[in-house]
Design a protein around this motif. Structure first.
Motif, PDB file in Angstrom:
ATOM      1  N   GLU A  87      -6.092   4.244   4.424  1.00  0.00           N
ATOM      2  CA  GLU A  87      -5.145   3.115   4.454  1.00  0.00           C
ATOM      3  C   GLU A  87      -4.078   3.329   5.524  1.00  0.00           C
ATOM      4  O   GLU A  87      -3.637   2.379   6.183  1.00  0.00           O
ATOM      5  N   GLU A  88      -3.656   4.588   5.722  1.00  0.00           N
ATOM      6  CA  GLU A  88      -2.686   4.866   6.798  1.00  0.00           C
ATOM      7  C   GLU A  88      -3.312   4.528   8.161  1.00  0.00           C
ATOM      8  O   GLU A  88      -2.652   3.948   9.026  1.00  0.00           O
ATOM      9  N   LEU A  89      -4.554   4.889   8.328  1.00  0.00           N
ATOM     10  CA  LEU A  89      -5.210   4.604   9.610  1.00  0.00           C
ATOM     11  C   LEU A  89      -5.441   3.105   9.791  1.00  0.00           C
ATOM     12  O   LEU A  89      -5.456   2.603  10.917  1.00  0.00           O
ATOM     13  N   GLU A  90      -5.605   2.403   8.680  1.00  0.00           N
ATOM     14  CA  GLU A  90      -5.696   0.934   8.755  1.00  0.00           C
ATOM     15  C   GLU A  90      -4.366   0.363   9.263  1.00  0.00           C
ATOM     16  O   GLU A  90      -4.350  -0.549  10.100  1.00  0.00           O
ATOM     17  N   HIS A  91      -3.246   0.924   8.800  1.00  0.00           N
ATOM     18  CA  HIS A  91      -1.932   0.471   9.286  1.00  0.00           C
ATOM     19  C   HIS A  91      -1.803   0.721  10.787  1.00  0.00           C
ATOM     20  O   HIS A  91      -1.256  -0.101  11.528  1.00  0.00           O
ATOM     21  N   LEU A  92      -2.304   1.877  11.199  1.00  0.00           N
ATOM     22  CA  LEU A  92      -2.260   2.200  12.632  1.00  0.00           C
ATOM     23  C   LEU A  92      -3.016   1.132  13.433  1.00  0.00           C
ATOM     24  O   LEU A  92      -2.521   0.633  14.460  1.00  0.00           O
ATOM     25  N   GLN A 136       0.835  -1.206   0.000  1.00  0.00           N
ATOM     26  CA  GLN A 136       0.000   0.000   0.000  1.00  0.00           C
ATOM     27  C   GLN A 136       0.871   1.257   0.000  1.00  0.00           C
ATOM     28  O   GLN A 136       0.581   2.224  -0.716  1.00  0.00           O
ATOM     29  N   GLU A 137       1.944   1.244   0.783  1.00  0.00           N
ATOM     30  CA  GLU A 137       2.837   2.414   0.801  1.00  0.00           C
ATOM     31  C   GLU A 137       3.482   2.627  -0.570  1.00  0.00           C
ATOM     32  O   GLU A 137       3.637   3.759  -1.022  1.00  0.00           O
ATOM     33  N   ALA A 138       3.860   1.531  -1.217  1.00  0.00           N
ATOM     34  CA  ALA A 138       4.468   1.654  -2.552  1.00  0.00           C
ATOM     35  C   ALA A 138       3.458   2.265  -3.535  1.00  0.00           C
ATOM     36  O   ALA A 138       3.830   3.067  -4.399  1.00  0.00           O
ATOM     37  N   VAL A 165       4.101   6.750  13.442  1.00  0.00           N
ATOM     38  CA  VAL A 165       4.174   7.374  12.117  1.00  0.00           C
ATOM     39  C   VAL A 165       2.776   7.577  11.551  1.00  0.00           C
ATOM     40  O   VAL A 165       2.432   8.658  11.054  1.00  0.00           O
ATOM     41  N   GLU A 166       1.947   6.537  11.638  1.00  0.00           N
ATOM     42  CA  GLU A 166       0.614   6.636  11.026  1.00  0.00           C
ATOM     43  C   GLU A 166      -0.291   7.610  11.769  1.00  0.00           C
ATOM     44  O   GLU A 166      -1.169   8.215  11.165  1.00  0.00           O
ATOM     45  N   THR A 167      -0.077   7.775  13.051  1.00  0.00           N
ATOM     46  CA  THR A 167      -0.849   8.779  13.787  1.00  0.00           C
ATOM     47  C   THR A 167      -0.557  10.172  13.223  1.00  0.00           C
ATOM     48  O   THR A 167      -1.482  10.952  12.944  1.00  0.00           O
TER      49      THR A 167
HETATM   50 FE   LIG Z   1       1.142   3.943   6.101  1.00  0.00          FE
END
Ligand SMILES: [Fe+2]
Ligand SMILES: [Fe+2]
Length: 259
Positions: A219-224, A121-123, A173-175
């Protein structure tokens, strides 16, 4: 490379432009130009979610909409720094996961699919902002090589500390990144609301940008959430680690917006 001001002037007569004079940050202007329709920025937007009638000069005339104004200098500056810092953040995210994955997966093979999912996802985010920077001729941050080294060191260092520390790194980081995208979205939605009220409406490209930023933020919050589910809060020392990383993220964002 033309300045932003020069490019804004060029937009008015884009039909006579040579190929080297590409648009810069004209998200709000394309319908008034209609020289070429903006390319689709991402293939994951379902067709049903796209405006059924892309804006064009002809449509604007038919609907008696006022012609869309070019971006103001302040708006250009905002988008310029927003896209630059987004690209830098996604670069860092891919490198953190790249560095974390070997030690974490070696010690905890069951985490391989999760690490790959988050990296993929980051890529995708990084690729999206790379394309936007190239298309709108936004320069990357001058700190690019510094962030590359710092992100790799952060990923490797937290992975060596253990699974919990690696997850605490992701949580921290994701926060910060989630809040960062939310702040951008607030500004863009405020612009969109004002444009709708004025009758100009927003361009397809601008609407797609907002949708993509929302998707990436989610998606970032999903990583969190994944990080917390995988014991981020068990890291030791959790408070110190996450506070240092969050402070580092805020500093990197501040610098990348300006340099
Ligand atoms: Fe992320
Ligand atoms: Fe990301």
């Amino acid at each position: 490379m033309p300045s932003l001001i020069q490019s804004a002037r060029c937009i008015v007569s884009r039909s006579q432009l040579c190929p080297s004079q590409l648009p810069i940050l004209d998200f709000l202007a394309p319908s008034a130009l209609s020289i070429r329709q903006p390319s689709r920025l991402h293939s994951t937007i379902p067709p049903s979610a796209e405006p059924s009638n892309p804006p064009s000069r002809q449509n604007a005339e038919k609907s008696n909409k006022p012609p869309r104004r070019p971006l103001t200098e302040a708006q250009k500056d905002f988008l310029d720094s927003a896209l630059r810092v987004n690209q830098a953040g996604e670069l860092a995210a891919t490198l953190i996961y790249t560095a974390q994955t070997p030690p974490i997966v070696r010690a905890h093979p069951h985490l391989r699919p999760l690490m790959k999912h988050m990296y993929d996802q980051e890529a995708g985010h990084f690729d999206y902002f790379n394309k936007l920077l190239a298309k709108h001729r936004v320069r990357p941050t001058a700190m690019y090589p510094i962030w590359q080294a710092a992100a790799t060191a952060l990923g490797w260092g937290t992975a060596i500390m253990g699974r919990e520390a690696a997850m605490a790194c992701t949580e921290a980081v994701e926060t910060e990144i989630g809040e960062h995208y939310n702040e951008q979205l607030r500004v863009l939605l405020d612009w969109a609301e004002k444009l709708e009220k004025s009758g100009e409406g927003v361009s397809e490209e601008f609407a797609v940008l907002i949708k993509e930023l929302r998707r990436i933020r989610d998606e970032e919050l999903e990583h969190l959430d994944h990080a917390v589910e995988h014991d981020a809060k068990e890291a030791k020392p959790y408070e110190l680690l996450t506070n240092v990383i969050r402070g580092g993220c805020r500093t990197a964002i501040w610098i990348s917006e300006r340099v």
